[in-house]
Design a protein around this motif. Structure first.
Motif, PDB file in Angstrom:
ATOM      1  N   ALA A 282       0.833  -1.203   0.000  1.00  8.96           N
ATOM      2  CA  ALA A 282       0.000   0.000   0.000  1.00  8.96           C
ATOM      3  C   ALA A 282       0.870   1.257   0.000  1.00  8.96           C
ATOM      4  N   LEU A 283       2.014   1.205   0.655  1.00 12.27           N
ATOM      5  CA  LEU A 283       2.913   2.355   0.686  1.00 12.27           C
ATOM      6  C   LEU A 283       3.437   2.678  -0.705  1.00 12.27           C
ATOM      7  N   GLY A 284       3.742   1.645  -1.485  1.00 10.00           N
ATOM      8  CA  GLY A 284       4.208   1.878  -2.847  1.00 10.00           C
ATOM      9  C   GLY A 284       3.196   2.667  -3.658  1.00 10.00           C
ATOM     10  N   THR A 285       1.925   2.323  -3.523  1.00  7.91           N
ATOM     11  CA  THR A 285       0.861   3.050  -4.224  1.00  7.91           C
ATOM     12  C   THR A 285       0.749   4.471  -3.710  1.00  7.91           C
ATOM     13  N   ALA A 286       0.823   4.648  -2.402  1.00 10.24           N
ATOM     14  CA  ALA A 286       0.716   5.980  -1.807  1.00 10.24           C
ATOM     15  C   ALA A 286       1.852   6.887  -2.270  1.00 10.24           C
ATOM     16  N   LEU A 287       3.050   6.335  -2.406  1.00  9.89           N
ATOM     17  CA  LEU A 287       4.187   7.136  -2.859  1.00  9.89           C
ATOM     18  C   LEU A 287       4.026   7.553  -4.318  1.00  9.89           C
ATOM     19  N   LYS A 288       3.480   6.650  -5.149  1.00  3.69           N
ATOM     20  CA  LYS A 288       3.212   7.009  -6.548  1.00  3.69           C
ATOM     21  C   LYS A 288       2.202   8.158  -6.618  1.00  3.69           C
ATOM     22  N   ASN A 289       1.169   8.086  -5.790  1.00  3.65           N
ATOM     23  CA  ASN A 289       0.170   9.150  -5.759  1.00  3.65           C
ATOM     24  C   ASN A 289       0.771  10.460  -5.253  1.00  3.65           C
ATOM     25  N   LEU A 290       1.678  10.349  -4.301  1.00  2.37           N
ATOM     26  CA  LEU A 290       2.345  11.533  -3.765  1.00  2.37           C
ATOM     27  C   LEU A 290       3.162  12.225  -4.850  1.00  2.37           C
ATOM     28  N   ILE A 291       3.892  11.450  -5.628  1.00  2.00           N
ATOM     29  CA  ILE A 291       4.697  12.006  -6.720  1.00  2.00           C
ATOM     30  C   ILE A 291       3.798  12.641  -7.778  1.00  2.00           C
ATOM     31  N   ASN A 292       2.691  11.994  -8.065  1.00  2.00           N
ATOM     32  CA  ASN A 292       1.742  12.534  -9.042  1.00  2.00           C
ATOM     33  C   ASN A 292       1.187  13.879  -8.580  1.00  2.00           C
ATOM     34  N   GLU A 293       0.938  14.009  -7.283  1.00  2.00           N
ATOM     35  CA  GLU A 293       0.413  15.270  -6.741  1.00  2.00           C
ATOM     36  C   GLU A 293       1.441  16.385  -6.860  1.00  2.00           C
ATOM     37  N   ARG A 294       2.699  16.039  -6.772  1.00  2.00           N
ATOM     38  CA  ARG A 294       3.748  17.052  -6.961  1.00  2.00           C
ATOM     39  C   ARG A 294       3.662  17.641  -8.361  1.00  2.00           C
ATOM     40  N   VAL A 295       3.430  16.785  -9.371  1.00  3.86           N
ATOM     41  CA  VAL A 295       3.294  17.238 -10.758  1.00  3.86           C
ATOM     42  C   VAL A 295       2.075  18.155 -10.897  1.00  3.86           C
ATOM     43  N   ILE A 296       0.959  17.740 -10.300  1.00  4.06           N
ATOM     44  CA  ILE A 296      -0.267  18.542 -10.361  1.00  4.06           C
ATOM     45  C   ILE A 296      -0.066  19.893  -9.696  1.00  4.06           C
ATOM     46  N   PHE A 297       0.594  19.910  -8.541  1.00  8.14           N
ATOM     47  CA  PHE A 297       0.797  21.154  -7.812  1.00  8.14           C
ATOM     48  C   PHE A 297       1.722  22.102  -8.578  1.00  8.14           C
ATOM     49  N   LYS A 298       2.785  21.543  -9.179  1.00  8.84           N
ATOM     50  CA  LYS A 298       3.702  22.373  -9.968  1.00  8.84           C
ATOM     51  C   LYS A 298       2.960  23.015 -11.146  1.00  8.84           C
ATOM     52  N   LYS A 299       2.114  22.244 -11.806  1.00  8.37           N
ATOM     53  CA  LYS A 299       1.332  22.765 -12.929  1.00  8.37           C
ATOM     54  C   LYS A 299       0.373  23.851 -12.447  1.00  8.37           C
ATOM     55  N   TYR A 300      -0.198  23.648 -11.277  1.00  6.70           N
ATOM     56  CA  TYR A 300      -1.106  24.641 -10.691  1.00  6.70           C
ATOM     57  C   TYR A 300      -0.389  25.973 -10.475  1.00  6.70           C
ATOM     58  N   LEU A 301       0.818  25.925  -9.941  1.00  7.79           N
ATOM     59  CA  LEU A 301       1.591  27.154  -9.722  1.00  7.79           C
ATOM     60  C   LEU A 301       1.876  27.879 -11.036  1.00  7.79           C
ATOM     61  N   GLU A 302       2.117  27.109 -12.085  1.00  2.00           N
ATOM     62  CA  GLU A 302       2.421  27.706 -13.375  1.00  2.00           C
ATOM     63  C   GLU A 302       1.191  28.322 -14.043  1.00  2.00           C
ATOM     64  N   GLU A 303       0.015  27.759 -13.760  1.00  6.02           N
ATOM     65  CA  GLU A 303      -1.185  28.194 -14.472  1.00  6.02           C
ATOM     66  C   GLU A 303      -2.082  29.110 -13.653  1.00  6.02           C
ATOM     67  N   GLU A 304      -2.042  29.054 -12.319  1.00  5.26           N
ATOM     68  CA  GLU A 304      -2.947  29.854 -11.497  1.00  5.26           C
ATOM     69  C   GLU A 304      -2.651  31.342 -11.671  1.00  5.26           C
ATOM     70  N   THR A 305      -3.675  32.092 -12.005  1.00  4.16           N
ATOM     71  CA  THR A 305      -3.486  33.512 -12.345  1.00  4.16           C
ATOM     72  C   THR A 305      -3.007  34.353 -11.169  1.00  4.16           C
ATOM     73  N   ILE A 306      -3.356  33.961  -9.947  1.00  4.00           N
ATOM     74  CA  ILE A 306      -2.954  34.769  -8.813  1.00  4.00           C
ATOM     75  C   ILE A 306      -1.435  34.798  -8.664  1.00  4.00           C
ATOM     76  N   PHE A 307      -0.764  33.733  -9.127  1.00  2.69           N
ATOM     77  CA  PHE A 307       0.703  33.672  -9.057  1.00  2.69           C
ATOM     78  C   PHE A 307       1.357  34.191 -10.333  1.00  2.69           C
ATOM     79  N   ASN A 308       0.548  34.394 -11.375  1.00  5.51           N
ATOM     80  CA  ASN A 308       1.079  34.851 -12.654  1.00  5.51           C
ATOM     81  C   ASN A 308       0.204  35.975 -13.202  1.00  5.51           C
ATOM     82  N   PRO A 309       0.230  37.140 -12.530  1.00  2.46           N
ATOM     83  CA  PRO A 309      -0.637  38.260 -12.972  1.00  2.46           C
ATOM     84  C   PRO A 309      -0.234  38.786 -14.330  1.00  2.46           C
TER      85      PRO A 309
END
Length: 247
Positions: free
Chosen positions: A220-247
């Protein structure tokens, strides 16, 4: 209830047929075999409920659900269907935005009762529990904004990602070696910093991974770590696209 419609998402043919045979006693349904098909279907049809298997190849159920929450124009409750039934797994899934967890092997009576309960909810009730938490906790962000400019906050989040990238390599090595103490140490750091910054999904997954490491539940930990890494990708993309951080 016959007018209701459920989307069944499961890559396993036998599991999918079993669920179809149960659901047809309640209402109409459509079924798909992959996360990609589910995202496309959920963007086109206003389903009353989605039954999401979590252990799917290519795009797992959690990633599929998160993509649907971001892209679908419809608010639809999603039930996680999984062999993981531990209390901490259920808690993490509910915090992510899932409405409920149905454990495998499926028990027909309990399954039908759980589905019926959600299908009988009012539309307002469904909307209230079908919205997942924001990527960044709004209250935490507002508190941080009182003492930091948006530019400084963005820098803090980028530093968090950079630290995450360094720690995840150490975590992966410790996981391969089943080094419990090192895993707990680095996961605790990610959990603490993501909580401080209000990075919801990373906090949830790192909390789950921390508990699984302590329990030495390696599969189960192996799956959780894969999901954790995937969330890092999603969060990085969010920072790049969210208008409040990129006026």
């Amino acid at each position: 209830m016959k007018t209701k419609k459920v989307l069944i998402v499961d890559a396993n043919d036998m599991n999918r047929r079993l669920i179809e045979n149960l659901i047809e006693h309640l209402c109409g349904y459509e079924s798909v075999k992959s996360g990609l098909e589910a995202v496309e279907k959920a963007s086109q049809v206003a389903f009353d409920l989605i039954l999401m298997d979590l252990q799917m190849p290519v795009m797992d159920g959690i990633t599929t659900a998160q993509t649907i929450w971001r892209k679908s124009p419809y608010n639809c409750p999603i039930i996680a269907v999984s062999s993981y039934s531990e209390a901490h797994s259920k808690k993490c899934l509910l915090e992510m935005g899932f409405t409920a967890l149905i454990s495998k092997p499926i028990r027909p009576k309990d399954f039908l009762e759980a589905v019926s309960d959600i299908l009988s909810c009012t539309e307002d009730e469904k909307i209230s529990f079908s919205k997942p938490p924001e990527i960044i906790d709004e209250k935490v962000f507002q508190q941080l904004s009182k003492f930091n400019s948006v530019i400084n906050l963005r820098s803090l989040y980028i530093e968090f990602i950079e630290e995450f990238d360094g720690l995840i390599h150490l975590i992966d090595k410790a996981f391969q070696e089943k080094d419990k103490q090192t895993l707990i140490k680095h996961l605790h750091t990610i959990k603490g910093n993501s909580g401080t910054l209000g990075v919801n999904a990373i906090f949830t997954f790192s909390s789950e991974a921390d508990l699984l490491a302590r329990a030495e539940n390696w599969d189960a930990l192996g799956t959780a770590l894969k999901n954790l890494i995937n969330e890092r990708v999603i969060f990085k993309k969010y920072l790049e696209e969210e208008t409040i951080f990129n006026p």
